[in-house]
Enzyme design. Sequence first.
Site, PDB file in Angstrom:
ATOM      1  CG  PHE B 157      -1.769   1.096   1.449  1.00 40.91           C
ATOM      2  CD1 PHE B 157      -1.370   2.204   2.344  1.00 40.91           C
ATOM      3  CD2 PHE B 157      -2.984   1.078   0.901  1.00 40.91           C
ATOM      4  CE1 PHE B 157      -2.318   3.417   2.397  1.00 40.91           C
ATOM      5  CE2 PHE B 157      -4.014   2.104   0.996  1.00 40.91           C
ATOM      6  CZ  PHE B 157      -3.770   3.288   1.774  1.00 40.91           C
ATOM      7  CB  SER B 164       2.149  13.551   2.139  1.00 41.20           C
ATOM      8  OG  SER B 164       2.458  14.740   1.284  1.00 41.20           O
ATOM      9  N   GLY B 165       2.710  12.694   5.476  1.00 44.36           N
ATOM     10  CA  GLY B 165       2.327  11.476   6.574  1.00 44.36           C
ATOM     11  C   GLY B 165       0.696  11.509   6.846  1.00 44.36           C
ATOM     12  CG  PHE B 404       2.121   1.432  11.295  1.00 42.16           C
ATOM     13  CD1 PHE B 404       1.237   0.877  12.338  1.00 42.16           C
ATOM     14  CD2 PHE B 404       2.760   0.399  10.801  1.00 42.16           C
ATOM     15  CE1 PHE B 404       0.982  -0.468  12.783  1.00 42.16           C
ATOM     16  CE2 PHE B 404       2.750  -1.088  11.212  1.00 42.16           C
ATOM     17  CZ  PHE B 404       1.845  -1.324  12.144  1.00 42.16           C
ATOM     18  CD  GLU B 405      -3.010  -0.365   8.906  1.00 45.30           C
ATOM     19  OE1 GLU B 405      -2.626  -0.963   8.299  1.00 45.30           O
ATOM     20  OE2 GLU B 405      -4.139   0.162   9.122  1.00 45.30           O
ATOM     21  N   GLY B 406      -2.532   5.421  10.491  1.00 48.22           N
ATOM     22  CA  GLY B 406      -3.465   6.395  10.923  1.00 48.22           C
ATOM     23  C   GLY B 406      -2.679   6.495  12.519  1.00 48.22           C
ATOM     24  CD  GLN B 503      -4.506  19.388  17.212  1.00 49.04           C
ATOM     25  OE1 GLN B 503      -3.469  19.112  17.976  1.00 49.04           O
ATOM     26  NE2 GLN B 503      -4.669  19.207  15.779  1.00 49.04           N
TER      27      GLN B 503
END
Lengths: 255, 594
Positions: B157, B164-165, B404-406, B503
């Site tokens: 993927f 850009s993360g 990772f993965e969000g 936030q």
Amino acid sequence: MSGLRVLVGCKRVIDYAVKVRVRPDKTGVVTEGVKHSMNPFDEIALEEAVRLKEKSVASEIVAVSCGPKQCQETLRTALAVGADRAIHVTVEGEEYEQLQPLAVAKIIAKLAQQEKTDLVILGKQAIDDDSAQTGQMVAGILGWPQATFASKLLKEDGYLKVTREVDGGLEHIKVKLPAIVTADLRLNEPRYATLPNIMKAKKKPITTLTPKDLGVDTSPRFSVLSVEDPPQREAGSKVANVDELIAKLKAVGVV
Amino acid sequence: VLHVCVSMCVCMCAHVCVLHVCVHVCGHMCVHSYAVLNEEQKENMRLLIEPTYKFFEEVNDAARNDVEEQVPPEIMKSLQELGAFGLQVPIELGGVGLTNTQYARLVEVVGGYDLAVGIALGAHQSIGFKGITLFGTKEQREKYLPQLASGEKIAAFCLTESSSGSDASSIRSKAILSDDGKHYILNGSKIWISNGGIAEVMTVFAQTPGKDAKTGEVKDKISAFIVERGFGGVTSGPPEKKMGIKASNTAEVFYDNVHIPVQNLLGKEGEGFKVAMNILNNGRFGMAAALSGTMKKLIERAVQHVTTRVQFGNKLEVYGDVQEKLARMAMMQYVTESIAYLLSGNMDRGCTEFQLEAAISKVYASEAAWEVVDECIQLHGGMGFMKAAGLERVMRDMRIFRIFEGSNDILRLFVSLTGLQYAGSHLRALERDLKGFKMDVLMSEGVKRTKRMVGARIVPSIAGQVHADLASQAEQLSSALGDFGASCESLLLTHRKDIINQQFLLKRLSTACIDLYGMAAVLSRASKALSKGVPTAAHEKALTVTFCQQAEERIRRNLGSLRSASHLKVDASMATIAKEICKHGGAVPTHPLD
């Protein structure tokens, strides 16, 4: 059909890694909720059958298991590993608790006749009762040659060349077909069932029968009096010198 | 003052699957029953777990994989033979055809043994070629899935770039349609791609220039492509040296004038961002399941240690400090497992709106697992720090899961903002209807009234779904839900659109939301256990009651802090401190010895 028709026994036993516990009433071991799997020697027997089929020596493999409904899971694994068909001989409850090698041998012998089997491969013994009798009894009932504790198997013309592991070493024999072979540890290393094969095996047929359908009387010939844990190992004691050692040994009457 | 009858409807039902606050005249609540497999599915499950567990127990060697920083070729081969590369691909296309729940159960086994192999497998099928499964045309599926399912070809993927993360929509890779309209020419580079060095088939995201339908102006929008290494122009860098999951290949991938046939566009042109988010969302559930397996094994190790190790004349297990750690570990594992299978069950039921639950599951699971491995090592003392114990490897492998993965930070914002979005849309509707009146005054009155009303309204309905033994926990949940809804509305009233920049507040709101979902998940599961009278029901009840008590306290604290003047002062102070640190280039204070 030049290939051999093979019948393989697949017994469902308590998994080898489980810590076995004796039932409080001492009539047996705890099986409820305990992990079960195929008898490891039967896995080896099945693997040998599948290898024979891959070499085109065998043409059809039938797996058989005797016991309650859960045996179908064992048979599904056998089908996933490479058996073509499976037969589940339903034995439940009390009858199952009392099922002994002679009865199983009669069942297998009857099936071998019905299925026109050329080669019966069983595990050398089951890891729950360690009887190591079934294969031998099947041979006796059918009047077929037996090659037990096999660690190597080769087909040549109408014969089987078998290497047997015996106390004195290795024995090489030749047996005519049809025959019974029981598998020992070093016969082969079984493959793992693959996940796609497990799903595909769901389409392979499992036939259900009862011992009565086969005209077999499963009543036990011996009864188990009690099942107990081996005695707990007790602590030893230290002795100061040889004289004390001898005195102690005399006191317990071994010297 | 107009009497505003605002009643909260908090709905957590199978087909809506979302915690949302909406304005209705009558409040209603449905907590659906916990996911259940039928007999055949259960049997399949047992049949599939056996070879998987045997393989990881007897064949795979996680420690060796970590040292060698690769999955050995013979293990890859065995995994291919096992069928581990196409678990959810339909059987007709060469896969194992598993449902989400069955897949989750298998990755739970993997998670207990080797997270690096878990990631190698997950990067391939959970996200690597998931796009083809979800959005592929018939031709694309038939062309690619069989070889991917067999593991003959590995997938990756490819979204992240150096600039850009988290900000995924800012990617710079570009794919321009050729003059003859037959190819997209792709240029760009991606970083930190799992399986990047070994993948033959990649799902790549790049900007494609497209005409805006309404305005006619040409704008860059992201599109998704199936790119084969064999197209030429695709190269990858050496494997990255990482803290953990070392056996999983991570590499840069470079695209130099790669000619992608137009048939390899995945989904519609310009819809790539949605494709990316859907893929990530769809694969997220696997993580919670895998980590619940890891935690289970870690608890086993901890127990093995504390029930044998003796210090000060006693086994460690008798000490309160040890008991507190074990209990917390057990609760976190129970909650994670409950959430994981609740989510996979919902997905299998055909629920399409599960992005909130997926995000919650990933955040909770990764943070809980980190705590569990940390405490497991602590319980082992010095031994936990030693390579031979095999625990430090698990901790190193574990660290990436919060990133990772969000990343958890982004997902927390997503959780809060999604919850607020519902509150917001209904407040807007209310505002329209009540134009001219002083909304703030009305709403603050209304909020107070609502809490009282909601408490009375919701309790009977949840209590009806939950086992009688857990009735007071159900009450805790409904009361907390009311508080949550009121907090959302209060935040929106105070900050309006600017809430997205708050936030400090959003983080605490998300923690409360995650705790709420955790409470609901364990109540659902423990109710089922009690109703069925399973042997472990009493223990599960204890875990549930204890977790709910602590969760409720945390929720109140977090929600309370959103309104407390002193806490808001602390937030402002922290922001100022942070600004000064950045200006200074590091920690600011003069050294005490100067």
